[in-house]
Design a protein around this motif. Structure first.
Motif, PDB file in Angstrom:
ATOM      1  N   ILE A  25       0.834  -1.199   0.000  1.00  0.00           N
ATOM      2  CA  ILE A  25       0.000   0.000   0.000  1.00  0.00           C
ATOM      3  C   ILE A  25       0.868   1.249   0.000  1.00  0.00           C
ATOM      4  N   ILE A  26       1.831   1.294   0.898  1.00  0.00           N
ATOM      5  CA  ILE A  26       2.716   2.453   0.991  1.00  0.00           C
ATOM      6  C   ILE A  26       3.521   2.624  -0.296  1.00  0.00           C
ATOM      7  N   LYS A  27       4.027   1.522  -0.836  1.00  0.00           N
ATOM      8  CA  LYS A  27       4.834   1.604  -2.052  1.00  0.00           C
ATOM      9  C   LYS A  27       4.014   2.097  -3.234  1.00  0.00           C
ATOM     10  N   GLU A  28       2.808   1.555  -3.396  1.00  0.00           N
ATOM     11  CA  GLU A  28       1.960   1.942  -4.530  1.00  0.00           C
ATOM     12  C   GLU A  28       1.616   3.433  -4.469  1.00  0.00           C
ATOM     13  N   ASP A  29       1.202   3.901  -3.297  1.00  0.00           N
ATOM     14  CA  ASP A  29       0.862   5.317  -3.164  1.00  0.00           C
ATOM     15  C   ASP A  29       2.089   6.196  -3.382  1.00  0.00           C
ATOM     16  N   GLU A 272     -11.099   3.001  -6.953  1.00  0.00           N
ATOM     17  CA  GLU A 272      -9.862   2.878  -6.183  1.00  0.00           C
ATOM     18  C   GLU A 272      -9.139   1.573  -6.522  1.00  0.00           C
ATOM     19  N   PRO A 273      -8.903   1.319  -7.804  1.00  0.00           N
ATOM     20  CA  PRO A 273      -8.331   0.019  -8.167  1.00  0.00           C
ATOM     21  C   PRO A 273      -6.880  -0.145  -7.731  1.00  0.00           C
ATOM     22  N   GLU A 274      -6.572  -1.314  -7.194  1.00  0.00           N
ATOM     23  CA  GLU A 274      -5.160  -1.663  -7.070  1.00  0.00           C
ATOM     24  C   GLU A 274      -4.645  -1.882  -8.490  1.00  0.00           C
ATOM     25  N   MET A 275      -3.508  -1.254  -8.805  1.00  0.00           N
ATOM     26  CA  MET A 275      -3.017  -1.300 -10.182  1.00  0.00           C
ATOM     27  C   MET A 275      -1.624  -1.903 -10.311  1.00  0.00           C
ATOM     28  N   TRP A 276      -1.094  -2.396  -9.206  1.00  0.00           N
ATOM     29  CA  TRP A 276       0.190  -3.106  -9.238  1.00  0.00           C
ATOM     30  C   TRP A 276       1.279  -2.295  -9.935  1.00  0.00           C
ATOM     31  N   PHE A 277       1.374  -1.012  -9.544  1.00  0.00           N
ATOM     32  CA  PHE A 277       2.447  -0.169 -10.052  1.00  0.00           C
ATOM     33  C   PHE A 277       3.818  -0.740  -9.687  1.00  0.00           C
ATOM     34  N   ARG A 278       3.872  -1.492  -8.589  1.00  0.00           N
ATOM     35  CA  ARG A 278       5.161  -2.055  -8.174  1.00  0.00           C
ATOM     36  C   ARG A 278       5.702  -3.045  -9.199  1.00  0.00           C
ATOM     37  N   PHE A 279       4.823  -3.630 -10.007  1.00  0.00           N
ATOM     38  CA  PHE A 279       5.271  -4.527 -11.070  1.00  0.00           C
ATOM     39  C   PHE A 279       5.707  -3.748 -12.315  1.00  0.00           C
ATOM     40  N   ARG A 280       5.188  -2.541 -12.455  1.00  0.00           N
ATOM     41  CA  ARG A 280       5.532  -1.706 -13.610  1.00  0.00           C
ATOM     42  C   ARG A 280       5.530  -0.237 -13.183  1.00  0.00           C
TER      43      ARG A 280
END
Length: 297
Positions: A25-29, A272-280
């Motif tokens: 959560i913290i990383k994505e935001d 409020e979708p989780e979008m897995w920015f950490r993967f990209r």
């Protein structure tokens, strides 16, 4: 006044991440905030459900407000307070349109394939068994029309239907409900999520449920992996977004392969979708650029 409020909820505002869920959560935001700030956009991460003052911002983007459906009356009041004082990303109209899963029926009328679905209005007293027998279904899934993250979602096998009528009756007293024919391919093939930013495909993931479960969310032990989609799958997701009343800044299109083996929309996440920015991480940059160039101008 800051440019953008990055909206979360109070339990995630200042946690001391001690598990992978909170760390993500913290990383994505942070990825979104960092990319916006690199473009000169001032941001602050704030909780929608903790004395939020829209007058302190020009815009607000929903990111990890994952309790909104559990506090729907407060959330509607929050949206009402925002209406004339701040611009929402995505727009207020799209958020209201996406709140109720009846949007699936609307998209079906526009030619989007969805699992077989029946809506039961709250307090109607309609019996689960009557609906299932009339539709000729076997196994089904029931869920509230306003929900997320598999909240109050139940997979009911045909042999369990009679014993589940009381559960459905209890839920339908307080919620408009969806009954869907269970799509068995989700057990073997999982669910695909397509991230769409500014009307263009960004990236995709494959979500699989743990053994013995049907829920693909990692909250319930599911796994998530990067997915390399076929062009036809990307086109399906883009066609879903193109069918919307207006273009969203960002969207997540969740799909399954239905009982006929055809791609079908299971959920469309615009709030409020989780979008897995950490993967990209590049996707967070793309979203920031779209917001700066197309939303704020």
């Amino acid at each position: 006044m800051k440019d953008i409020a990055i909206l979360t909820e109070k339990r995630y505002l200042n946690p001391k991440p001690n598990n992978s869920y909170e760390q993500n959560i913290i990383k994505e935001d942070s990825l979104v905030q960092d990319e916006l700030e690199k473009l000169g956009v001032s941001c602050k991460r704030v909780a929608w459900d903790q004395n939020f003052s829209p007058s302190g911002f020009r815009f607000a983007i929903f990111r990890t407000t994952w309790n909104y459906f559990e506090e729907i009356n407060n959330f509607m009041s929050f949206l009402s307070a925002c209406k004339n004082s701040i611009s929402l990303i995505n727009s207020l109209d799209l958020i209201l349109w996406n709140l109720d899963k009846r949007y699936l029926i609307l998209l079906k009328k526009l030619g989007v394939n969805i699992p077989e679905t029946h809506i039961v209005n709250r307090g109607s007293g309609i019996d689960l068994l009557d609906v299932v027998n009339k539709c000729g279904w076997k196994d089904v899934v029931i869920k509230p029309c306003v929900s997320a993250a598999a909240w109050n979602t139940h997979y009911i096998k045909h042999r369990e239907l009679r014993g589940s009528t009381a559960l459905f009756s209890s839920l339908s007293k307080n919620h408009d409900m969806m009954i869907q024919s269970f799509q068995k391919n989700i057990l073997s093939m999982g669910e695909l999520s397509f991230m769409i930013i500014g009307g263009e495909f960004s990236h995709a993931v494959l979500k699989r449920a743990k053994a013995g479960d049907f829920r693909v969310q990692d909250d319930f032990g599911g796994t998530v992996d990067v997915y390399n989609p076929k062009k036809s799958e990307i086109n399906f997701a883009l066609n879903v977004v193109n069918a919307l009343p207006s273009r969203p800044a960002y969207a997540r299109v969740d799909v399954v392969f239905d009982n006929n083996g055809k791609i079908a929309l299971s959920e469309l996440e615009l709030i409020e979708p989780e979008m897995w920015f950490r993967f990209r991480p590049q996707a967070a940059k793309s979203l920031a650029k779209y917001i700066k160039n197309r939303v704020m101008d």
